[in-house]
Enzyme design. Structure first.
Site, mmCIF file in Angstrom:
data_model
loop_
_atom_site.group_PDB
_atom_site.id
_atom_site.type_symbol
_atom_site.label_atom_id
_atom_site.label_comp_id
_atom_site.label_asym_id
_atom_site.label_seq_id
_atom_site.Cartn_x
_atom_site.Cartn_y
_atom_site.Cartn_z
ATOM 1 N N ASP A 19 0.883 -1.228 0.170
ATOM 2 C CA ASP A 19 0.197 -0.093 -0.187
ATOM 3 C C ASP A 19 1.285 1.201 -0.172
ATOM 4 O OD1 ASP A 19 -2.656 1.421 0.055
ATOM 5 O OD2 ASP A 19 -2.181 1.657 2.673
ATOM 6 N N ASP A 21 -0.580 5.536 1.031
ATOM 7 C CA ASP A 21 -0.637 5.826 2.050
ATOM 8 C C ASP A 21 -0.786 4.641 3.339
ATOM 9 O OD1 ASP A 21 -1.386 8.693 0.552
ATOM 10 O OD2 ASP A 21 -2.782 7.207 -0.061
ATOM 11 N N ASP A 180 -2.146 -0.910 6.294
ATOM 12 C CA ASP A 180 -1.692 -0.296 6.984
ATOM 13 C C ASP A 180 -3.849 0.199 7.538
ATOM 14 O OD1 ASP A 180 -2.456 3.202 6.926
ATOM 15 O OD2 ASP A 180 -2.213 2.031 5.185
#
Length: 204
Positions: A19, A21, A180
């Protein structure tokens, strides 16, 4: 983050999926502020939890969900997802100079570069992902970059990760995901991939 040690993953891993961000780059605090400022223009005091719970989802999807949640507050009107996203992303981009890489994750990508296929799989739009990767010096690392601009069902659907595996020509069960956000973890599990929740690793 100052620790540049790499993060572990299974020995039989043949590809890494990241990922962007909150995983490669510590952007989430700035995204949250941009969201809150943009909703405040419409009289909505947006709690941070609203965004945290939707980490990894495309911006337009989040706006559509907000339209449902805040329907009464908006007086029956709906926010235009496309126009709203343009305003929100502009607010984020003016803060790009403050964004720092999440060093252990970025170090893992750098160490894997040239030794196995690696990809970025993000719920942000292509322009934001491209500028973020360039800002942290990672724009040259990834063979595949998939974003919200690709016509693929977004996280928590596994399709976005499965498409990354297809493009890298690696079986899903040989891919390891660094994430996250809860939607991304759900997607990785559904895709049959191993995964690391970087929130847990980096908080240790």
């Amino acid at each position: 983050m100052t620790n540049s040690a790499t993060l572990p993953y299974p020995a039989d891993t043949a590809a890494l999926l990241f990922d962007c961000d909150g995983t490669l780059a510590d952007t989430m605090p700035f995204h949250v502020v941009a969201w809150q400022e943009s909703f405040a223009e419409h009289g909505i005091d947006l709690p941070q939890g609203f965004i945290d719970e939707r980490a990894g989802k495309p911006t337009e999807t989040i706006v559509r969900e907000a339209n449902v949640l805040y329907r009464e507050h908006l007086g029956g009107k709906e926010l235009d997802p496309v126009a709203f996203c343009e305003v929100k992303e502009a607010r984020f981009l003016v803060r790009m100079s403050e964004v720092l890489p999440i060093e252990p994750v970025l170090a893992t990508a750098r160490a894997a570069h040239g030794t196995m296929p690696i990809a970025v799989v993000s719920g942000s739009n292509a322009a934001v992902v491209s500028k973020t990767l360039k800002h942290i010096g990672a724009d040259h690392l990834f063979e595949v970059v998939i974003t919200a601009d690709d016509p693929i069902p977004a996280k928590p659907s596994p399709e976005i990760f499965l498409e990354a595996a297809r493009r890298l020509n690696v079986p899903p069960e040989k891919c390891h995901v660094f994430e996250d956000g809860d939607p991304g973890i759900v997607a990785a599990k559904a895709a049959g991939m191993s995964w690391t929740d970087v929130r847990l690793v980096l908080s240790c």
